[in-house]
Write a protein that holds these residues in place. Structure first.
Motif, PDB file in Angstrom:
ATOM      1  N   THR A   1       0.850  -1.186   0.000  1.00 57.06           N
ATOM      2  CA  THR A   1       0.000   0.000   0.000  1.00 57.06           C
ATOM      3  C   THR A   1       0.883   1.231   0.000  1.00 57.06           C
ATOM      4  OG1 THR A   1      -1.752  -1.123   1.233  1.00 57.06           O
ATOM      5  CG2 THR A   1      -1.789   1.280   1.232  1.00 57.06           C
ATOM      6  N   LEU A   2       0.689   2.087  -0.972  1.00 58.39           N
ATOM      7  CA  LEU A   2       1.432   3.346  -1.002  1.00 58.39           C
ATOM      8  C   LEU A   2       0.823   4.280   0.036  1.00 58.39           C
ATOM      9  CD1 LEU A   2       1.791   3.779  -4.863  1.00 58.39           C
ATOM     10  CD2 LEU A   2       3.523   2.998  -3.264  1.00 58.39           C
ATOM     11  N   MET A   3       1.618   4.660   1.026  1.00 52.24           N
ATOM     12  CA  MET A   3       1.097   5.415   2.165  1.00 52.24           C
ATOM     13  C   MET A   3       0.472   6.743   1.758  1.00 52.24           C
ATOM     14  SD  MET A   3       1.557   3.246   4.419  1.00 52.24           S
ATOM     15  CE  MET A   3       1.009   4.205   5.827  1.00 52.24           C
ATOM     16  N   ASP A   4       1.019   7.370   0.752  1.00 55.06           N
ATOM     17  CA  ASP A   4       0.469   8.631   0.257  1.00 55.06           C
ATOM     18  C   ASP A   4       0.241   8.455  -1.236  1.00 55.06           C
ATOM     19  OD1 ASP A   4      -0.303  11.213  -0.209  1.00 55.06           O
ATOM     20  OD2 ASP A   4       1.662  12.122   0.134  1.00 55.06           O
ATOM     21  N   PRO A   5      -1.013   8.243  -1.692  1.00 54.89           N
ATOM     22  CA  PRO A   5      -2.297   8.573  -1.031  1.00 54.89           C
ATOM     23  C   PRO A   5      -3.047   7.366  -0.464  1.00 54.89           C
ATOM     24  CG  PRO A   5      -2.613   8.387  -3.393  1.00 54.89           C
ATOM     25  CD  PRO A   5      -1.189   8.028  -3.135  1.00 54.89           C
ATOM     26  N   GLY A   6      -2.371   6.394   0.088  1.00 61.55           N
ATOM     27  CA  GLY A   6      -3.048   5.231   0.664  1.00 61.55           C
ATOM     28  C   GLY A   6      -3.624   4.304  -0.385  1.00 61.55           C
ATOM     29  N   LEU A   7      -2.896   4.072  -1.461  1.00 61.19           N
ATOM     30  CA  LEU A   7      -3.384   3.274  -2.584  1.00 61.19           C
ATOM     31  C   LEU A   7      -2.832   1.853  -2.500  1.00 61.19           C
ATOM     32  CD1 LEU A   7      -4.804   3.120  -5.400  1.00 61.19           C
ATOM     33  CD2 LEU A   7      -2.603   3.814  -6.386  1.00 61.19           C
ATOM     34  N   VAL A   8      -3.732   0.871  -2.531  1.00 59.99           N
ATOM     35  CA  VAL A   8      -3.322  -0.526  -2.554  1.00 59.99           C
ATOM     36  C   VAL A   8      -2.944  -0.889  -3.992  1.00 59.99           C
ATOM     37  CG1 VAL A   8      -4.006  -2.912  -2.116  1.00 59.99           C
ATOM     38  CG2 VAL A   8      -4.846  -1.073  -0.641  1.00 59.99           C
ATOM     39  N   LEU A   9      -1.800  -1.502  -4.158  1.00 57.01           N
ATOM     40  CA  LEU A   9      -1.333  -1.865  -5.489  1.00 57.01           C
ATOM     41  C   LEU A   9      -2.047  -3.122  -5.963  1.00 57.01           C
ATOM     42  CD1 LEU A   9       2.497  -1.179  -5.093  1.00 57.01           C
ATOM     43  CD2 LEU A   9       0.803   0.220  -6.294  1.00 57.01           C
ATOM     44  N   GLU A  10      -2.977  -2.941  -6.889  1.00 55.06           N
ATOM     45  CA  GLU A  10      -3.730  -4.026  -7.504  1.00 55.06           C
ATOM     46  C   GLU A  10      -3.517  -3.973  -9.009  1.00 55.06           C
ATOM     47  OE1 GLU A  10      -5.310  -6.382  -6.052  1.00 55.06           O
ATOM     48  OE2 GLU A  10      -5.637  -5.694  -4.003  1.00 55.06           O
ATOM     49  N   PRO A  11      -3.922  -5.025  -9.752  1.00 59.30           N
ATOM     50  CA  PRO A  11      -3.793  -4.968 -11.216  1.00 59.30           C
ATOM     51  C   PRO A  11      -4.510  -3.745 -11.793  1.00 59.30           C
ATOM     52  CG  PRO A  11      -4.249  -7.198 -10.522  1.00 59.30           C
ATOM     53  CD  PRO A  11      -4.400  -6.330  -9.295  1.00 59.30           C
ATOM     54  N   MET A  12      -3.817  -2.998 -12.635  1.00 62.88           N
ATOM     55  CA  MET A  12      -4.349  -1.735 -13.169  1.00 62.88           C
ATOM     56  C   MET A  12      -4.455  -1.791 -14.684  1.00 62.88           C
ATOM     57  SD  MET A  12      -1.969   0.747 -10.824  1.00 62.88           S
ATOM     58  CE  MET A  12      -0.601  -0.371 -11.140  1.00 62.88           C
ATOM     59  N   GLU A  13      -5.555  -1.200 -15.187  1.00 60.61           N
ATOM     60  CA  GLU A  13      -5.763  -1.110 -16.628  1.00 60.61           C
ATOM     61  C   GLU A  13      -5.272   0.235 -17.141  1.00 60.61           C
ATOM     62  OE1 GLU A  13      -9.657  -3.837 -17.469  1.00 60.61           O
ATOM     63  OE2 GLU A  13     -10.007  -1.798 -16.742  1.00 60.61           O
ATOM     64  N   ARG A  14      -5.190   0.319 -18.451  1.00 61.24           N
ATOM     65  CA  ARG A  14      -4.775   1.559 -19.102  1.00 61.24           C
ATOM     66  C   ARG A  14      -5.754   2.687 -18.788  1.00 61.24           C
ATOM     67  NH1 ARG A  14      -1.306   1.863 -23.411  1.00 61.24           N
ATOM     68  NH2 ARG A  14      -1.340   3.782 -24.645  1.00 61.24           N
ATOM     69  N   GLY A  15      -5.237   3.854 -18.440  1.00 62.91           N
ATOM     70  CA  GLY A  15      -6.094   4.979 -18.091  1.00 62.91           C
ATOM     71  C   GLY A  15      -6.468   5.828 -19.291  1.00 62.91           C
ATOM     72  N   PHE A  16      -7.450   6.696 -19.097  1.00 58.62           N
ATOM     73  CA  PHE A  16      -7.853   7.653 -20.138  1.00 58.62           C
ATOM     74  C   PHE A  16      -7.758   9.053 -19.557  1.00 58.62           C
ATOM     75  CE2 PHE A  16     -11.169  10.109 -22.424  1.00 58.62           C
ATOM     76  CZ  PHE A  16     -10.580  10.077 -23.672  1.00 58.62           C
ATOM     77  N   TYR A  17      -7.065   9.942 -20.257  1.00 57.64           N
ATOM     78  CA  TYR A  17      -6.788  11.287 -19.744  1.00 57.64           C
ATOM     79  C   TYR A  17      -7.317  12.373 -20.679  1.00 57.64           C
ATOM     80  CZ  TYR A  17      -3.531   8.267 -17.270  1.00 57.64           C
ATOM     81  OH  TYR A  17      -2.984   7.236 -16.544  1.00 57.64           O
ATOM     82  N   GLY A  18      -8.298  11.986 -21.512  1.00 52.85           N
ATOM     83  CA  GLY A  18      -8.819  12.949 -22.473  1.00 52.85           C
ATOM     84  C   GLY A  18      -9.573  14.109 -21.846  1.00 52.85           C
ATOM     85  N   ASP A  19     -10.001  13.950 -20.577  1.00 50.69           N
ATOM     86  CA  ASP A  19     -10.737  15.027 -19.911  1.00 50.69           C
ATOM     87  C   ASP A  19      -9.840  15.894 -19.033  1.00 50.69           C
ATOM     88  OD1 ASP A  19     -13.346  14.343 -20.925  1.00 50.69           O
ATOM     89  OD2 ASP A  19     -13.300  12.606 -19.590  1.00 50.69           O
ATOM     90  N   ILE A  20      -8.538  15.612 -19.047  1.00 46.75           N
ATOM     91  CA  ILE A  20      -7.590  16.406 -18.257  1.00 46.75           C
ATOM     92  C   ILE A  20      -7.009  17.504 -19.149  1.00 46.75           C
ATOM     93  CG2 ILE A  20      -5.426  16.350 -16.960  1.00 46.75           C
ATOM     94  CD1 ILE A  20      -6.025  13.465 -16.245  1.00 46.75           C
TER      95      ILE A  20
END
Length: 268
Positions: A164-183
């Motif tokens: 678990t990454l302490m900041d921001p408290g994220l548990v490392l699980e299998p992750m899919e490709r993200g979409f950043y078109g709204d950023i």
């Protein structure tokens, strides 16, 4: 009575022996500035390479921009392992930023099971702090590895364990490709100038075609290769737009021509 050999004769004989050795046995040293020539050049052909996309952070840590790099030809887990090794080296583009600290090491080679790439890193990975830093680090691994056929998710391990990454408290699980078109995308004029200079030097000739720029750098927004391939590109002088749809929404990528190079300026 035995005659003594004259000293001058001895010196001449020694000099003659040195000349014979230099001509016959010893290899002559190249003169200063002279490129030495191998008398027996290798006949082994150079290894084949493939082009991969490595994703690094832009100047405001908002988007992950792909950087093209050549690696030895491989596929599957072997290619994924090469990609991770190159990611850990950091970008060559001076206007992109590494996403994973230089202290982080790879503990073991990447494995792939059921479409999930398992990346095992050293404990220094846990020192990455802040939501933006974590997003860039994880996103760069996911974006880079899911470009490889057969990989749809990425599981990051820390010395073999889910952490678990302490900041921001994220548990490392299998992750899919993200979409950043709204950023929002912030244009970097310094990098645009750098890309213009590269094209002027005969590098990156694909940047003279706005459609090819969209197909390559449009990946920073999380679009698939097929979506970018089908984008409708229109040019108007030194400006261009690329329109494409996703989930019922239409997105427009804007570009401008800087010298002979086309660069992305935003998305809306």
């Amino acid at each position: 009575m035995r005659k003594r050999r004259h000293p001058v004769m001895v010196v001449l004989l020694l000099m003659l022996a040195l000349v014979v050795a230099a001509c016959g046995g010893a290899r002559q040293q190249p003169a200063p500035g002279e490129v030495p020539v191998d008398p027996a050049p290798s006949t082994t052909p150079p290894p084949s390479t493939v082009s991969v996309a490595l994703y690094f952070a832009d100047w405001q840590a908002q988007h992950l921009i792909p950087e093209q790099r050549q690696v030895p030809e491989a596929e599957g887990a072997a290619l994924a392992d090469l990609v991770v090794k190159e990611l850990l080296k950091g970008p060559t583009d001076p206007h992109l930023n590494r996403t994973i600290p230089a202290e982080v090491k790879q503990v073991e080679p990447v494995t792939v099971q059921g479409g999930i790439a398992y990346v095992n890193l050293s404990r220094e990975f846990l020192q990455i702090g802040g939501a933006a830093g974590v997003q860039m680090a994880l996103g760069s691994l996911v974006q880079s590895l899911t470009d490889i056929p057969g990989i749809s998710k990425v599981q990051v391990l820390v010395e073999g364990k889910k952490e678990t990454l302490m900041d921001p408290g994220l548990v490392l699980e299998p992750m899919e490709r993200g979409f950043y078109g709204d950023i929002p995308f912030f244009f970097d004029p310094e990098r645009a100038k750098y890309l213009e200079e590269r094209v002027a030097q005969g590098l990156d000739p694909w940047r003279t075609d706005p459609a090819k720029v969209v197909q390559w750098e449009g990946r920073m927004f999380g679009f698939t290769a097929a979506e970018l391939q089908n984008a409708r590109v229109e040019t108007d002088g030194d400006s261009a737009t690329a329109s494409l749809s996703r989930d019922g929404k239409t997105y427009v990528i804007t570009l401008k021509q800087q010298g002979n190079a086309w660069v992305i300026t935003g998305i809306k």
